[in-house]
Design a protein around this motif. Structure first.
Motif, PDB file in Angstrom:
ATOM      1  N   ALA A 109       0.817  -1.214   0.000  1.00 12.30           N
ATOM      2  CA  ALA A 109       0.000   0.000   0.000  1.00 12.30           C
ATOM      3  C   ALA A 109       0.855   1.270   0.000  1.00 12.30           C
ATOM      4  O   ALA A 109       0.376   2.349  -0.332  1.00 12.30           O
ATOM      5  N   VAL A 110       2.134   1.167   0.355  1.00 14.26           N
ATOM      6  CA  VAL A 110       3.033   2.329   0.405  1.00 14.26           C
ATOM      7  C   VAL A 110       3.488   2.666  -1.008  1.00 14.26           C
ATOM      8  O   VAL A 110       3.868   1.791  -1.779  1.00 14.26           O
ATOM      9  N   THR A 111       3.441   3.966  -1.341  1.00 17.32           N
ATOM     10  CA  THR A 111       3.876   4.408  -2.665  1.00 17.32           C
ATOM     11  C   THR A 111       5.228   5.116  -2.565  1.00 17.32           C
ATOM     12  O   THR A 111       5.639   5.551  -1.481  1.00 17.32           O
ATOM     13  N   GLN A 112       5.878   5.259  -3.690  1.00 18.07           N
ATOM     14  CA  GLN A 112       7.194   5.883  -3.756  1.00 18.07           C
ATOM     15  C   GLN A 112       7.160   7.328  -3.264  1.00 18.07           C
ATOM     16  O   GLN A 112       8.089   7.793  -2.618  1.00 18.07           O
ATOM     17  N   GLU A 113       6.086   8.043  -3.549  1.00 18.46           N
ATOM     18  CA  GLU A 113       5.982   9.452  -3.164  1.00 18.46           C
ATOM     19  C   GLU A 113       5.873   9.635  -1.649  1.00 18.46           C
ATOM     20  O   GLU A 113       6.187  10.695  -1.126  1.00 18.46           O
ATOM     21  N   GLU A 114       5.437   8.604  -0.936  1.00 20.23           N
ATOM     22  CA  GLU A 114       5.240   8.715   0.511  1.00 20.23           C
ATOM     23  C   GLU A 114       6.507   8.423   1.313  1.00 20.23           C
ATOM     24  O   GLU A 114       6.605   8.801   2.473  1.00 20.23           O
ATOM     25  N   VAL A 115       7.482   7.794   0.711  1.00 19.80           N
ATOM     26  CA  VAL A 115       8.726   7.456   1.400  1.00 19.80           C
ATOM     27  C   VAL A 115       9.681   8.643   1.289  1.00 19.80           C
ATOM     28  O   VAL A 115       9.899   9.177   0.208  1.00 19.80           O
ATOM     29  N   ARG A 116      10.236   9.041   2.412  1.00 22.40           N
ATOM     30  CA  ARG A 116      11.181  10.163   2.449  1.00 22.40           C
ATOM     31  C   ARG A 116      12.546   9.648   2.884  1.00 22.40           C
ATOM     32  O   ARG A 116      12.638   8.800   3.779  1.00 22.40           O
ATOM     33  N   ALA A 117      13.607  10.173   2.261  1.00 28.68           N
ATOM     34  CA  ALA A 117      14.964   9.755   2.619  1.00 28.68           C
ATOM     35  C   ALA A 117      15.902  10.947   2.535  1.00 28.68           C
ATOM     36  O   ALA A 117      15.758  11.804   1.670  1.00 28.68           O
TER      37      ALA A 117
END
Length: 147
Positions: A109-117
């Motif tokens: 359910a996690v998308t690339q735009e929601e992950v921060r690094a």
């Protein structure tokens, strides 16, 4: 049986240690394999925070990819150093090429735009939001009963 000191206390120590730590062959000889991508995972109300140790790497050496619910962090390093005398002849030349990677299941359910690094001081800090997988609604299918 007495063994030469180059083998340590046991002839097979180094041989069997490589099976327990296969990443050692990809690293520098002076770095213990247990320190490769040591990760602290902290749960917060909003998600998870990962602190991944990557000493000696630069931001451009590190890549993060989200694919099929897995967050994969990989780092590669190519280092070539050498010393020349005044005639241009090499006195010493050393090269190091290596890579390491680690994967974490974060859910589909996690998308690339929601992950921060962000990368600072040899530590990659990754924030992954908590997302509940959408439950699949089971469709009722009735069977007609004849009688």
């Amino acid at each position: 049986m007495l063994m030469p000191s180059i083998f340590g206390e046991n002839l097979f120590d180094d041989f069997f240690n490589d099976f327990a730590r296969p990443a050692r062959s990809l690293m520098r000889y002076d770095a213990p394999s247990g320190s490769v991508m040591q990760t602290d995972v902290k749960e917060t109300a909003a998600g998870y925070e990962l602190d991944i140790n990557l000493p000696g790497y630069k931001k451009e050496d590190v890549k993060a990819e989200l694919k099929e619910g897995y967050l994969t962090i990989s780092a590669s390093k190519n280092e070539d150093s050498g010393e020349k005398d005044e005639n241009g002849k090499y006195i010493r030349r050393e090269r190091y090429f290596g890579s390491c990677s680690r994967s974490f299941y974060v859910g589909s359910a996690v998308t690339q735009e929601e992950v921060r690094a962000r990368f600072e001081d040899g530590i990659l800090k990754v924030t992954v939001p908590k997302k509940l997988a959408k439950p699949e609604v089971e469709e009722s299918r009735y069977i007609a009963i004849e009688g």
